[in-house]
Write a protein that holds these residues in place. Sequence first.
Motif, PDB file in Angstrom:
ATOM      1  N   SER A 172      21.106 137.892  75.265  1.00 13.87           N
ATOM      2  CA  SER A 172      19.757 138.115  74.746  1.00 13.87           C
ATOM      3  C   SER A 172      18.750 137.631  75.789  1.00 13.87           C
ATOM      4  O   SER A 172      19.107 136.963  76.764  1.00 13.87           O
ATOM      5  CB  SER A 172      19.557 137.339  73.450  1.00 13.87           C
ATOM      6  N   ASP A 173      17.476 137.944  75.590  1.00 14.80           N
ATOM      7  CA  ASP A 173      16.443 137.536  76.541  1.00 14.80           C
ATOM      8  C   ASP A 173      16.385 136.019  76.683  1.00 14.80           C
ATOM      9  O   ASP A 173      16.249 135.497  77.798  1.00 14.80           O
ATOM     10  CB  ASP A 173      15.079 138.077  76.108  1.00 14.80           C
ATOM     11  N   THR A 174      16.479 135.313  75.561  1.00  8.93           N
ATOM     12  CA  THR A 174      16.432 133.847  75.613  1.00  8.93           C
ATOM     13  C   THR A 174      17.645 133.292  76.346  1.00  8.93           C
ATOM     14  O   THR A 174      17.530 132.369  77.162  1.00  8.93           O
ATOM     15  CB  THR A 174      16.379 133.256  74.191  1.00  8.93           C
ATOM     16  N   GLU A 175      18.817 133.863  76.083  1.00  6.64           N
ATOM     17  CA  GLU A 175      20.037 133.417  76.760  1.00  6.64           C
ATOM     18  C   GLU A 175      19.941 133.679  78.259  1.00  6.64           C
ATOM     19  O   GLU A 175      20.363 132.856  79.084  1.00  6.64           O
ATOM     20  CB  GLU A 175      21.244 134.119  76.159  1.00  6.64           C
TER      21      GLU A 175
ATOM     22  N   THR B  13      17.225 133.751  80.043  1.00  2.83           N
ATOM     23  CA  THR B  13      16.294 132.778  80.612  1.00  2.83           C
ATOM     24  C   THR B  13      16.971 131.435  80.824  1.00  2.83           C
ATOM     25  O   THR B  13      16.842 130.809  81.890  1.00  2.83           O
ATOM     26  CB  THR B  13      15.078 132.599  79.690  1.00  2.83           C
ATOM     27  N   VAL B  14      17.720 130.990  79.820  1.00  2.69           N
ATOM     28  CA  VAL B  14      18.381 129.685  79.907  1.00  2.69           C
ATOM     29  C   VAL B  14      19.431 129.684  81.017  1.00  2.69           C
ATOM     30  O   VAL B  14      19.482 128.764  81.844  1.00  2.69           O
ATOM     31  CB  VAL B  14      19.023 129.301  78.556  1.00  2.69           C
TER      32      VAL B  14
ATOM     33  N   LEU C  24      10.345 125.778  77.684  1.00  2.00           N
ATOM     34  CA  LEU C  24      10.440 126.742  76.583  1.00  2.00           C
ATOM     35  C   LEU C  24       9.880 126.192  75.273  1.00  2.00           C
ATOM     36  O   LEU C  24       9.758 126.940  74.296  1.00  2.00           O
ATOM     37  CB  LEU C  24      11.902 127.161  76.384  1.00  2.00           C
TER      38      LEU C  24
ATOM     39  N   ILE D 237      11.304 123.893  73.286  1.00  2.00           N
ATOM     40  CA  ILE D 237      12.360 123.692  72.297  1.00  2.00           C
ATOM     41  C   ILE D 237      13.104 122.409  72.632  1.00  2.00           C
ATOM     42  O   ILE D 237      12.862 121.783  73.668  1.00  2.00           O
ATOM     43  CB  ILE D 237      13.354 124.881  72.278  1.00  2.00           C
TER      44      ILE D 237
ATOM     45  N   TYR E 194      19.015 122.251  71.505  1.00  2.00           N
ATOM     46  CA  TYR E 194      18.984 123.684  71.243  1.00  2.00           C
ATOM     47  C   TYR E 194      19.287 124.459  72.529  1.00  2.00           C
ATOM     48  O   TYR E 194      20.011 125.469  72.518  1.00  2.00           O
ATOM     49  CB  TYR E 194      17.626 124.085  70.680  1.00  2.00           C
ATOM     50  N   VAL E 195      18.754 123.977  73.651  1.00  2.00           N
ATOM     51  CA  VAL E 195      19.066 124.588  74.943  1.00  2.00           C
ATOM     52  C   VAL E 195      20.569 124.519  75.202  1.00  2.00           C
ATOM     53  O   VAL E 195      21.189 125.475  75.671  1.00  2.00           O
ATOM     54  CB  VAL E 195      18.302 123.879  76.090  1.00  2.00           C
TER      55      VAL E 195
ATOM     56  N   ILE F 117      22.323 127.154  73.170  1.00  2.00           N
ATOM     57  CA  ILE F 117      22.096 128.488  73.732  1.00  2.00           C
ATOM     58  C   ILE F 117      22.968 128.687  74.965  1.00  2.00           C
ATOM     59  O   ILE F 117      23.603 129.738  75.135  1.00  2.00           O
ATOM     60  CB  ILE F 117      20.607 128.668  74.103  1.00  2.00           C
TER      61      ILE F 117
END
Length: 216
Positions: free
Chosen positions: A161-164, A166-167, A189, A191, A195-196, A199
């Motif tokens: 996913s986009d968030t994944e 980025t991380v 981010l 968060i 949570y990071v 992910i």
Amino acid sequence: MLRRLSLKTFPKPLSAREEKEYLERCNEGDQLARDVLIERNMRLVAHVVKKYQSPDYDIEDLLSVGTIGLIKAVNTFKVDKGSRLATYAAKCVENEILMLFRASKKLSKEVSLFEPIGVDKDGEAVSLVDIIEMENKETIDTMILKQDVKELYEAFDSCLSDTEKTVIRMRYGLFRGKEHTQREIAAQLGISRSYVSRIEKKALEKLKGEFQKHEN
């Protein structure tokens, strides 16, 4: 439908020290050493075959033809200081495959690369393939690494996913970026660090699963 060919299904290549030892034994007539050199360089054959996969040819046929080139390479390779069998064998494997294409008149563009364009200092014919090989010498380890990196980025684009993305990109400095700690990523981010971490773990599991699919 072409079956996907995975380099990871073949034995790992020999180290430089092991290769030197087996080549010396092979030159002394040791058939077992010769067999080991062939077996442990089958990854190289598979790598070359991947470049020439076509609906017109079965992978098994290309592997068989490429193996003939590998056997010829092992039988004729002369050990020089700093030389590696893989560079010489890659050329021999490609030669056999291109000769197959020439015989069937199906890939004239690739065949033209094999036509003589001059001679070297010893009077031997030189083709475009020879020049490419001289300018781009790679060991099998380097070629395999490049293939793995290519598959990593393909998996990155297709299954995260986009968030994944980025991380993982920030965490491991992908695309020539800077590596960040989980705490630094969390701050950027907005968060929590935990949570990071979740992910990142989930994304790595996805990438691992994608690589395992490629091996089958």
